[in-house]
Enzyme design. Sequence first.
Site, PDB file in Angstrom:
ATOM      1  N   GLY A  88      10.746  -6.477  -5.617  1.00  0.00           N
ATOM      2  CA  GLY A  88       9.340  -6.386  -5.934  1.00  0.00           C
ATOM      3  C   GLY A  88       8.719  -5.194  -5.222  1.00  0.00           C
ATOM      4  N   GLY A  89       7.498  -4.864  -5.589  1.00  0.00           N
ATOM      5  CA  GLY A  89       6.800  -3.761  -4.942  1.00  0.00           C
ATOM      6  C   GLY A  89       6.964  -2.450  -5.679  1.00  0.00           C
ATOM      7  CB  ALA A 159       7.196  -1.285   3.121  1.00  0.00           C
ATOM      8  CB  CYS A 190       3.199   0.271  -1.119  1.00  0.00           C
ATOM      9  SG  CYS A 190       4.452   0.106   0.183  1.00  0.00           S
TER      10      CYS A 190
END
Length: 231
Positions: A88-89, A159, A190
Amino acid sequence: MKALCRNLGKMDYKECWQLQQSLFDEMVDRKQHHIPETEAQSQCAGTFLLVEHPPVYTLGKSGKMTNMLVSEERLKGLGAAFYHIDRGGDITFHGWGQLVGYPILDLEKLGIGLKSYINKLEEAVIRTIASYGIEGTRIEGASGVWICSEGETPRKICAIGVRSSRYITMHGFALNVSTDLSWFHNINPCGFTDRGVTSIEQETGRQTDMEEVKELVMNYLSEELNVKIYK
């Protein structure tokens, strides 16, 4: 419940990715096909990999290429690699001086869900940087750990991006310890254009021992996840 910690030192991103993928696939396969576990396996929640990578940019499955501000050819000229991956991200950077942690864990054995797991990763990092006098926090709608000083732009120090299947996790966190922050100028970290990045050394103004940071992170992860971590 126990979990193994493997301190890999410095390792190429692709090689490490293949290692964590193999560990992940083995655990998912065992669960998917109901393969009986030995007593030792039943008491083990998985493995933590700790590593530093040479310069590399990774883009999550929902990330946008527009957040990469230079061409792949330019990256190669700088000596950096690029990978589109299944966490994800959005986009982030890994490089020397950054502690990257890849927990490959069975959340069912730990008795927690994915949201709680991510929260516990963040909390372990918040407690780690507090050991250096740094106040970390969360921002609604933005994963990871942030520094939010009054009157200043929020800046990310860690992160977090996770993938899970059948409650088995992979990928994890990237904590900037002594990272060269100029590498982040090549991306919108991000996916954000209005926020900055920082590191433990940037915030404290003094050198930080990477091995000490690893010990702190693992101690706090052990407490947050209620798992005994061994090497």
